[in-house]
Design an enzyme around this catalytic site. Sequence first.
Site, PDB file in Angstrom:
ATOM      1  N   ASP A 272     -40.172  -7.019   0.248  1.00 42.70           N
ATOM      2  CA  ASP A 272     -39.295  -7.903   0.996  1.00 42.70           C
ATOM      3  C   ASP A 272     -38.393  -8.579  -0.046  1.00 42.70           C
ATOM      4  OD1 ASP A 272     -38.322  -9.643   3.066  1.00 42.70           O
ATOM      5  OD2 ASP A 272     -39.650 -11.193   2.268  1.00 42.70           O
TER       6      ASP A 272
ATOM      7  N   ASP B 114     -36.112 -11.898   0.595  1.00 49.06           N
ATOM      8  CA  ASP B 114     -36.025 -13.356   0.687  1.00 49.06           C
ATOM      9  C   ASP B 114     -37.405 -13.990   0.541  1.00 49.06           C
ATOM     10  OD1 ASP B 114     -33.230 -13.215   1.306  1.00 49.06           O
ATOM     11  OD2 ASP B 114     -33.740 -12.703   3.365  1.00 49.06           O
TER      12      ASP B 114
HETATM   13  C1  BG6 Z   1     -34.996 -12.262   6.361  1.00 47.73           C
HETATM   14  C2  BG6 Z   1     -35.182 -13.744   6.143  1.00 47.73           C
HETATM   15  O1  BG6 Z   1     -35.207 -11.590   5.175  1.00 47.73           O
HETATM   16  O2  BG6 Z   1     -33.686 -11.983   6.828  1.00 47.73           O
HETATM   17  C3  BG6 Z   1     -34.831 -14.513   7.411  1.00 47.73           C
HETATM   18  O3  BG6 Z   1     -36.522 -14.004   5.783  1.00 47.73           O
HETATM   19  C4  BG6 Z   1     -33.431 -14.131   7.872  1.00 47.73           C
HETATM   20  O4  BG6 Z   1     -34.890 -15.894   7.134  1.00 47.73           O
HETATM   21  C5  BG6 Z   1     -33.340 -12.615   8.053  1.00 47.73           C
HETATM   22  O5  BG6 Z   1     -33.140 -14.763   9.109  1.00 47.73           O
HETATM   23  C6  BG6 Z   1     -31.944 -12.156   8.479  1.00 47.73           C
HETATM   24  O6  BG6 Z   1     -31.032 -12.446   7.447  1.00 47.73           O
HETATM   25  P1  BG6 Z   1     -29.471 -12.376   7.606  1.00 47.73           P
HETATM   26  O7  BG6 Z   1     -28.956 -12.522   6.188  1.00 47.73           O
HETATM   27  O8  BG6 Z   1     -29.116 -11.031   8.176  1.00 47.73           O
HETATM   28  O9  BG6 Z   1     -29.045 -13.480   8.498  1.00 47.73           O
HETATM   29 MG    MG Z   2     -39.284 -12.995   3.069  1.00 48.06          MG
END
Ligand code: BG6
Ligand code: MG
Length: 217
Positions: free
Chosen positions: A8, A10
């Site tokens: 993963d 984030d």
């Molecule tokens: C995930 C995060 O990796 O991506 C979430 O943990 C986030 O917090 C999701 O909402 C979607 O991300 P994005 O950048 O497409 O809005």
């Molecule tokens: Mg994450």
Amino acid sequence: MIRGFIFDLDGVITDTAEYHYRGWKRLAEEEGLAFTREDNEQLRGIPRRESLLLILRDRLYPEEKILEMMERKNNYYLQFIREISPRDLLPGAKELLEEVRLAGMKNALGSASKNATEVLDRLGIHSLFDAISDGHSVERQKPAPDLFLHAAGQLGLPSAECVVVEDAAAGIEAANAGGFHSIGLGPWERVGKAEAVFPSLSGLHLEEIFTALSLKP
Ligand code: BG6
Ligand code: MG
């Protein structure tokens, strides 16, 4: 036998989980909605639209307004990530990616974010990945196993030969549903359903991971 790792992004490789939180927090304040760090724990790993719907709880909004709020939060997020550089790699992340490669195994990204490749590029680690699966890759995101299955498919590996590394409850649920080995990073209350739990990637090496999973490299 393990032949691949699916990371993963984030909250695992870099602390963009904090930027997602700050983006939602700002939006929630502008809209007069209660939203705490504790509430945010439920949002880890959850896609943009579903995250917003969780923040809105049972309030009903027209689709147009939902799309506008999603875009507004994303613009705040994009401002945060503009400053990201290799210094923002979380301790141990690059080291483990390199160790996996040196051991002859493969790395994939399995992130629900539509901004994942931009973050990887800014971190300067895009070339350490053999496959990228992100917010554009599948319809059903975590906790469905689809994204990790997509990543394993790109690596040409069955799920039983891959280890998923996650900081989110939804991500561990997805890994378990797909038949992957799983490592949870963070508090037990959040990632306790993983096969093995560590506080972070800092100082974590393959040997310790394989021992914890009772596997041989
Ligand atoms: C995930 C995060 O990796 O991506 C979430 O943990 C986030 O917090 C999701 O909402 C979607 O991300 P994005 O950048 O497409 O809005
Ligand atoms: Mg994450």
